[in-house]
Design a protein around this motif. Sequence first.
Motif, PDB file in Angstrom:
ATOM      1  N   LEU A 231      24.900  -8.917 -20.989  1.00 30.03           N
ATOM      2  CA  LEU A 231      25.882  -9.682 -20.226  1.00 30.03           C
ATOM      3  C   LEU A 231      25.251 -10.958 -19.682  1.00 30.03           C
ATOM      4  O   LEU A 231      24.181 -10.920 -19.087  1.00 30.03           O
ATOM      5  N   ILE A 232      25.919 -12.083 -19.898  1.00 31.60           N
ATOM      6  CA  ILE A 232      25.480 -13.354 -19.322  1.00 31.60           C
ATOM      7  C   ILE A 232      26.296 -13.675 -18.074  1.00 31.60           C
ATOM      8  O   ILE A 232      25.756 -14.002 -17.017  1.00 31.60           O
ATOM      9  N   ASP A 233      27.642 -13.536 -18.198  1.00 37.03           N
ATOM     10  CA  ASP A 233      28.498 -13.902 -17.069  1.00 37.03           C
ATOM     11  C   ASP A 233      29.882 -13.278 -17.262  1.00 37.03           C
ATOM     12  O   ASP A 233      30.309 -13.020 -18.395  1.00 37.03           O
ATOM     13  N   ILE A 234      30.561 -13.039 -16.138  1.00 38.46           N
ATOM     14  CA  ILE A 234      31.954 -12.601 -16.179  1.00 38.46           C
ATOM     15  C   ILE A 234      32.837 -13.846 -16.063  1.00 38.46           C
ATOM     16  O   ILE A 234      32.794 -14.558 -15.057  1.00 38.46           O
ATOM     17  N   ILE A 235      33.640 -14.099 -17.093  1.00 40.80           N
ATOM     18  CA  ILE A 235      34.509 -15.275 -17.117  1.00 40.80           C
ATOM     19  C   ILE A 235      35.806 -15.014 -16.353  1.00 40.80           C
ATOM     20  O   ILE A 235      36.282 -15.858 -15.592  1.00 40.80           O
TER      21      ILE A 235
ATOM     22  N   ALA B 240      34.131 -11.540 -20.789  1.00 38.75           N
ATOM     23  CA  ALA B 240      32.704 -11.714 -20.509  1.00 38.75           C
ATOM     24  C   ALA B 240      32.035 -12.609 -21.544  1.00 38.75           C
ATOM     25  O   ALA B 240      32.409 -12.603 -22.723  1.00 38.75           O
ATOM     26  N   LYS B 241      31.036 -13.344 -21.071  1.00 38.22           N
ATOM     27  CA  LYS B 241      30.152 -14.077 -21.972  1.00 38.22           C
ATOM     28  C   LYS B 241      28.926 -13.211 -22.195  1.00 38.22           C
ATOM     29  O   LYS B 241      28.277 -12.785 -21.242  1.00 38.22           O
ATOM     30  N   VAL B 242      28.616 -12.926 -23.470  1.00 41.13           N
ATOM     31  CA  VAL B 242      27.519 -12.012 -23.795  1.00 41.13           C
ATOM     32  C   VAL B 242      26.620 -12.635 -24.856  1.00 41.13           C
ATOM     33  O   VAL B 242      27.030 -13.532 -25.596  1.00 41.13           O
ATOM     34  N   LYS B 243      25.388 -12.102 -24.930  1.00 40.26           N
ATOM     35  CA  LYS B 243      24.431 -12.550 -25.936  1.00 40.26           C
ATOM     36  C   LYS B 243      24.040 -11.370 -26.805  1.00 40.26           C
ATOM     37  O   LYS B 243      23.590 -10.344 -26.304  1.00 40.26           O
ATOM     38  N   ILE B 244      24.215 -11.507 -28.109  1.00 41.84           N
ATOM     39  CA  ILE B 244      23.920 -10.430 -29.054  1.00 41.84           C
ATOM     40  C   ILE B 244      22.406 -10.216 -29.122  1.00 41.84           C
ATOM     41  O   ILE B 244      21.650 -11.159 -29.381  1.00 41.84           O
TER      42      ILE B 244
END
Length: 453
Positions: free
Chosen positions: A56-60, A40-44
């Motif tokens: 969660l930003i996106d599932i890679i 996953a692409k995530v933002k702290i």
Amino acid sequence: MKKNDEIITTIQDMDFDGYGLSYVDNKMIKVKGVVAGQKAKVKIKRIKNDIAEANLIDIIEKSPLEHDDVCQHFGECGGCTYLNVNYNVQLKIKEGIVKKLLDEAGIDGYEFLGVEGSPNVFAYRNKMEYTFGKDNNGNLKLGLHKKGRFYDIVTTKDCRIVDNDFAKCIDLVLNYAEKYNLPVYNGKTHEGYLRHMVVRKAAKSGELLVNIVTTSQIYHDFLELVEILKRADFEGKLVGILHTINDSLSDAVICEKLIVLYGRDYFIEEILGLKFKISAFSFFQTNSKGAEKLYSIAREFAGDLSQKVVFDLYCGTGTIGIVMAPLAKKVIGIELIKEAVDAARENANLNRINNCVFIPGDVAQKLKEISESPDVVILDPPRPGVNPKAIMDVVNFDPETIVYVSCNPVSLVRDLKMLTQRQYKVEKVKCMDMFPHTYHVECVVLMTNVKNG
């Protein structure tokens, strides 16, 4: 790692409350809305000590646990977390989370009986609260909140956790509201009319209640809607159409005035051969057939109740106490909400049960006023768990057996630690999945008094 960093990470584990866990730079990252095995692409969004929370930003990359048989709303609606995961795997995830919490708390020497699956994996809910809203183009919506968005609504006609009658109600009420151009309540400005629709349906009898919730800002009689719903081809039996007035600023469904437009303001549900009258605002387990299993586990854990006094603490509308009553000498239930106590008394009368006493008031306070001593105590508290003072009062009563029914494993483990530091030992733990496709799970714990052992 710092706040607002965007990183790609693989989810390695699951935690309670729907968090997936990964580990980067010696820090644990907690992310909602993911499952183990996903990249996953995530933002702290925040960091405290060695734990970071991220959005969660996106599932890679998908997880090996996932499948594609989901409803059209999955990912947008915030209702189901695990709909994309095989049900048996969901049960294993929940079992592992509860066992891990118990182990980390140092609770041992007990029999762990795993998790019991829901009798119905789909269409199991007997109640849904839907919200009216509008999209950016001004189109009317009626359904559930979008994931992570307080004001945005998804019209959830394809929902898998309710049956077809719920979708029919959405369709008919939405079309009616559009026809008359009824204004939607705005949670920011507190102006508008339509707020919610609450649908309740009994699993056994099929009795159906529809409740339209509005403000008092305009007058509308809903007479045509009543006729539309009465003519509808429901699978169940429509027994009541209600109109609730709610001018409170809270987003919760609060009844300030109830108008019965048609029929009655309650339905009858059956649990383990007993009948329960459920009014529009009564608390009742949302999975009726799951509740039968849950209460059966609690009844089994309680053991032989003949000639025994049972305390049912946080008794709500008295369901567990009434289920126990035919097997016991006497049941005493305590519940803070007076309306729930009134319903408990009515349900006992409905089943011709005369060995139940239901008392309104705070559990910790009322325990001090009771002269009788219990042989068995049933604890079924709300999510925050049991008041520590109430725990000490229970211990001072010195019951032989405690059966703890919990909807929150975190507060359960905290309370178990307190009880095991006194004279009680955890004998058995069994989970009951009342909420398939979500991260929620109920737990039933048997504790015995070992003071004289």
